[in-house]
Design a protein around this motif. Structure first.
Motif, short mmCIF file in Angstrom:
data_model
loop_
_atom_site.label_atom_id
_atom_site.label_comp_id
_atom_site.label_asym_id
_atom_site.label_seq_id
_atom_site.Cartn_x
_atom_site.Cartn_y
_atom_site.Cartn_z
N VAL A 40 0.41 -1.22 -0.46
CA VAL A 40 -0.39 0.36 -0.20
C VAL A 40 0.64 0.92 -0.26
O VAL A 40 0.54 2.57 -0.14
N CYS A 41 1.46 1.00 1.30
CA CYS A 41 3.38 2.53 0.94
C CYS A 41 4.39 2.21 0.74
O CYS A 41 3.93 0.53 2.53
N ARG A 42 5.71 2.87 1.25
CA ARG A 42 6.97 1.53 1.40
C ARG A 42 7.24 3.05 2.03
O ARG A 42 6.84 4.73 2.29
N LYS A 43 8.04 2.65 2.64
CA LYS A 43 8.86 4.13 3.85
C LYS A 43 9.86 5.03 2.61
O LYS A 43 10.69 4.19 1.90
N GLY A 44 9.98 6.03 3.36
CA GLY A 44 10.41 6.99 1.96
C GLY A 44 9.64 7.85 2.05
O GLY A 44 9.99 9.10 0.96
N ASP A 45 8.24 7.27 0.95
CA ASP A 45 8.02 7.61 0.44
C ASP A 45 7.12 9.14 0.96
O ASP A 45 6.60 9.12 1.72
N VAL A 46 6.77 9.83 -0.19
CA VAL A 46 6.15 11.08 0.24
C VAL A 46 4.35 10.65 0.38
O VAL A 46 4.03 10.12 -0.41
N GLY A 47 3.84 11.37 1.24
CA GLY A 47 2.14 10.72 1.73
C GLY A 47 1.18 11.43 1.42
O GLY A 47 1.41 13.41 1.20
N HIS A 48 1.10 11.26 -0.38
CA HIS A 48 -0.15 11.93 -0.62
C HIS A 48 -1.72 12.10 -0.45
O HIS A 48 -2.64 12.39 -0.72
N GLU A 49 -2.06 10.90 0.71
CA GLU A 49 -3.15 10.60 1.05
C GLU A 49 -3.06 9.37 2.47
O GLU A 49 -1.77 9.42 2.55
N MET A 50 -4.07 9.68 3.23
CA MET A 50 -4.28 8.27 3.93
C MET A 50 -4.78 7.15 4.41
O MET A 50 -6.52 7.74 2.81
N TYR A 51 -4.94 6.52 4.61
CA TYR A 51 -6.05 4.87 4.17
C TYR A 51 -7.22 4.80 5.29
O TYR A 51 -6.10 4.84 6.71
N ILE A 52 -7.58 4.47 5.38
CA ILE A 52 -9.14 3.73 5.89
C ILE A 52 -9.31 2.16 6.25
O ILE A 52 -9.77 2.16 4.53
N ILE A 53 -9.19 1.46 6.72
CA ILE A 53 -9.03 0.10 6.24
C ILE A 53 -10.49 -0.54 6.25
O ILE A 53 -10.33 -0.12 7.90
N LYS A 54 -10.98 -0.54 5.32
CA LYS A 54 -12.70 -1.20 5.43
C LYS A 54 -12.84 -2.64 5.78
O LYS A 54 -13.93 -3.25 6.69
N GLU A 55 -11.81 -3.88 5.52
CA GLU A 55 -12.09 -5.51 5.55
C GLU A 55 -10.73 -5.12 5.20
O GLU A 55 -9.92 -4.68 3.82
N GLY A 56 -10.22 -6.40 5.55
CA GLY A 56 -8.69 -7.17 5.54
C GLY A 56 -7.97 -7.32 6.11
O GLY A 56 -8.25 -5.97 7.59
N LYS A 57 -6.85 -7.54 6.16
CA LYS A 57 -6.00 -7.30 6.88
C LYS A 57 -4.49 -7.04 6.38
O LYS A 57 -4.22 -7.07 5.23
N LEU A 58 -3.78 -5.63 7.20
CA LEU A 58 -2.39 -5.14 6.75
C LEU A 58 -1.58 -5.50 7.27
O LEU A 58 -1.41 -5.28 8.61
N ALA A 59 -0.13 -5.78 7.42
CA ALA A 59 1.30 -6.31 7.98
C ALA A 59 1.64 -4.70 7.68
O ALA A 59 2.31 -4.60 6.85
N VAL A 60 2.53 -4.48 8.75
CA VAL A 60 3.27 -3.29 9.39
C VAL A 60 5.21 -4.03 8.93
O VAL A 60 5.23 -4.57 10.34
N VAL A 61 5.80 -4.27 7.86
CA VAL A 61 6.91 -5.10 7.35
C VAL A 61 8.39 -4.84 7.91
O VAL A 61 8.24 -3.06 7.52
#
Length: 649
Positions: free
Chosen positions: A394-415
């Protein structure tokens, strides 16, 4: 004594107030009953858009279809009418009562005029009674049952006028189609119902024609009813219905007709079958087209993407990921183009739908809690649904943030950077990236992503872009300050806020003020330059005028210097006589000096009487006298002074 009297009065007042409150509560309780009692049925007007009218249309489907299906069946299958006569008569007159009630409802149904429901009963009655619907309703309610006295009780065809209320069914069907959540299913069901009624009528007419020709006279007609195998009413109806299906579906395998009546019946059925087949094919085709259009609106066109991938020779692995993503959308009915679907609705309805769908999710975000409802309603329209496949970042470390995200369904990992080590798992309802879109001063990350977030499975997210949030917050400055303060608190807890952020903010504020001062100074300089240009222009104009005046007065100075007797020359220059010239050249100053109580200066010729008034003897005498006086005094003065004075004049 007065004190006790005051206490007594206060007590009486309290009792009075309590009694009034009790009376008011009793009146409030009686109010609903009184309103019910005041409900006047004579003034009752029905709104055609309310639920009662919609429900009544559905009720009217039953008596109309009863007459269309049962009357023809009772007419052609005599045993059906004779065996259940009491039941049919009861249902007949119940349907008549519903017809009468329907006429009463039509009489009191309002209509819109300039968008306002008309409730004037006189106008409603006049409108209904003067319409063509009233004539059809009256004909459908005529007491044709009296013909039973002539034809007999077993002739239900005398009630054929009850078929004329079919328009009520069409109105009900249209209302249901517009209000149902499954319009395509309803269209197919309506089509099947119409086909059933047509087959039913054809089966009944086939049995009646067989009875007219004679049962069992040839292979085409119904077999002889004397045969026990074909004597049962149920068997008769089923066989006739099956024969009708064979004809109208043009399947074939039907006996050949032998007489004129049979040929005519077959010809009519075949022509009807062609029309019915065309209608069925067209209606079903429309339903299929609507389904395809709906899918094309809901989901992106997979065929175009597959063609592009094939022409560009994309690797199989990447093509498989794209196909899996499309398959996930279709199987789970995920919609990625919600905004395009709702564009046909008014903005207010779009907002209400978006609020009912997304507001609970948006309100879970920490920075948006306790914000204004109007702000959340504006943001809800900006949410964009996104679907991520397993293993997709969804996003990578160091990328410039242009949007925020809200999780509706599913699972995401901070790796970690290796993509294997997991620090945390985010589930439905969590959010991330909210700090990067607020531009908080002192943020160590500098609006860049601080972690790698990857989808474990198929994940449904809502994204809110930085531009949309900025545009919305520009109209809510208080909410903007509130969100920035919350963001600072979160960064402080995370240790991501620079301590010298306050000093930097002050410096930035000073810089802003300096920029404002520089802008004001530039404006003043521009105004000063404009004023200087105007001043130079006015100076040039003034110099031009002075030069013009000097040019005009050059002749006057030359005249004053010519000859000893300057006064005469000047007078001659003005076109006057000699006596008048002396008065003009020297009389003015002498007159002023005499007015001041002083003697006239040397070289002056006295007052200027006689200028413009040279007529008469008195004028000539005074002029000569003044001339003589000037000559006497002129002898005593220096001639140079006189010349200087004359030049100055």
């Amino acid at each position: 004594m007065n004190r006790w009297a005051q206490v007594f009065r206060w007590h009486q007042m309290k009792k009075g107030e309590q009694a009034e409150k009790k009376e008011e509560s009793k009146e409030e309780k009686k109010a609903p009953a009184e309103t019910k009692a005041k409900l006047n049925w004579r003034e009752w007007v029905i709104d055609p858009s309310e639920e009662f009218y919609y429900g009544w249309l559905q009720v009217m489907i039953v008596p109309v279809f009863y007459n269309w299906v049962i009357l023809i069946c009772r007419t052609c299958f005599k045993q059906v009418d004779e065996k259940y006569l009491s039941l049919w008569l009861t249902l007949d007159y119940l349907s008549d009562l519903l017809y009468i009630a329907d006429s009463f409802i039509k009489l009191n149904t309002g209509f819109l005029e300039q968008g306002i429901l008309v409730r004037d009963r006189a106008r409603l009655h006049k409108r209904y009674l003067s319409s063509s619907r009233f004539l059809w309703d009256i004909v459908s309610l005529l007491p044709t049952d009296l013909l039973y006295l002539y034809f007999g009780i077993h002739q239900p065809l005398v009630r054929v006028n009850r078929f004329l209320r079919i328009s009520r069914v069409n109105e009900a069907v249209d209302r249901i189609e517009t209000r149902t959540s499954y319009p395509n299913v309803f269209r197919i069901s309506k089509l099947m119902l119409y086909i059933f009624v047509l087959l039913h009528w054809n089966a009944c007419l086939y049995f009646a024609l067989s009875s007219y020709i004679g049962f069992g006279t040839d292979p085409w007609v119904y077999p002889d009813t004397a045969d026990p195998d074909f004597a049962a009413v149920r068997r008769q109806y089923y066989r006739c219905f099956w024969f009708s299906v064979l004809i109208l579906t043009t399947v074939g395998d039907t006996p050949q007709p032998t007489c004129e009546e049979e040929f005519l019946f077959m010809i009519a059925d075949l022509l009807i079958a062609v029309l019915v087949f065309a209608y069925v094919v067209g209606d079903v085709g429309n339903v299929i087209t609507n389904l395809r259009d709906r899918d094309n609106v809901f989901f992106p066109n997979h065929e175009l993407v597959k063609g592009y991938l094939r022409n560009r020779h994309i690797s199989k692995e990447l093509r498989k990921r794209v196909n899996d993503w499309y398959q996930h959308l279709y199987i789970n009915r995920k919609i990625t183009r919600e905004n395009e679907i709702l564009q046909q609705l008014p903005v207010q309805l779009q907002t209400e739908i978006a609020v009912s769908v997304h507001l609970p999710i948006l309100s879970k975000v920490t920075i948006f809690q306790n914000c204004e409802t109007s702000l959340l309603e504006e943001l809800v329209l900006k949410l964009t649904p996104q679907v991520y496949s397993p293993g997709e970042y969804v996003c990578r470390k160091g990328d410039v943030g242009h949007e925020m995200y809200i999780i509706k369904e599913g699972k995401l990992a901070v790796v970690a950077d290796d993509g294997v080590t997991q620090y945390a798992v985010l589930c439905g309802g969590n959010f991330f990236g909210e700090i990067s879109i607020l531009n908080i001063k002192g943020n160590k990350s500098g609006n860049r992503r601080t972690a790698n977030i990857r989808s474990i499975g198929h994940s449904d997210l809502f994204s809110l872009s930085k531009e949309d949030l900025t545009n919305v917050l520009s109209e809510f400055p208080a909410a903007k300050r509130h969100l920035e303060e919350k963001g600072r608190q979160i960064l402080t807890k995370m240790g991501m806020l620079v301590e010298a952020a306050s000093g930097e903010e002050e410096l930035e504020e000073i810089q802003v003020k300096v920029e404002r001062l520089e802008g004001g100074l530039n404006a003043l300089q521009t105004k000063l330059a404009r004023l200087m240009a105007e001043l130079e222009s006015s100076n040039r104009k003034m110099l031009a005028r002075v030069e013009q005046l000097e040019f005009e007065t050059d002749g006057w100075v030359d005249w004053s210097l010519d000859g000893e007797d300057a006064g005469e020359d000047v007078v001659e220059g003005w076109g006057g006589s000699v006596g008048r010239g002396e008065g003009v050249g020297t009389g003015v100053k002498g007159e002023r000096e005499e007015g001041d109580g002083k003697e006239p200066a040397c070289g002056s010729n006295g007052e200027d009487e006689g200028f413009g008034e040279a007529k008469g003897e008195e004028g000539e005498e005074e002029e000569t006298t003044e001339t003589e006086r000037g000559e006497e005094k002129g002898d005593e003065c220096d001639p140079g002074d006189g010349q200087t004075e004359t030049r100055q004049r």
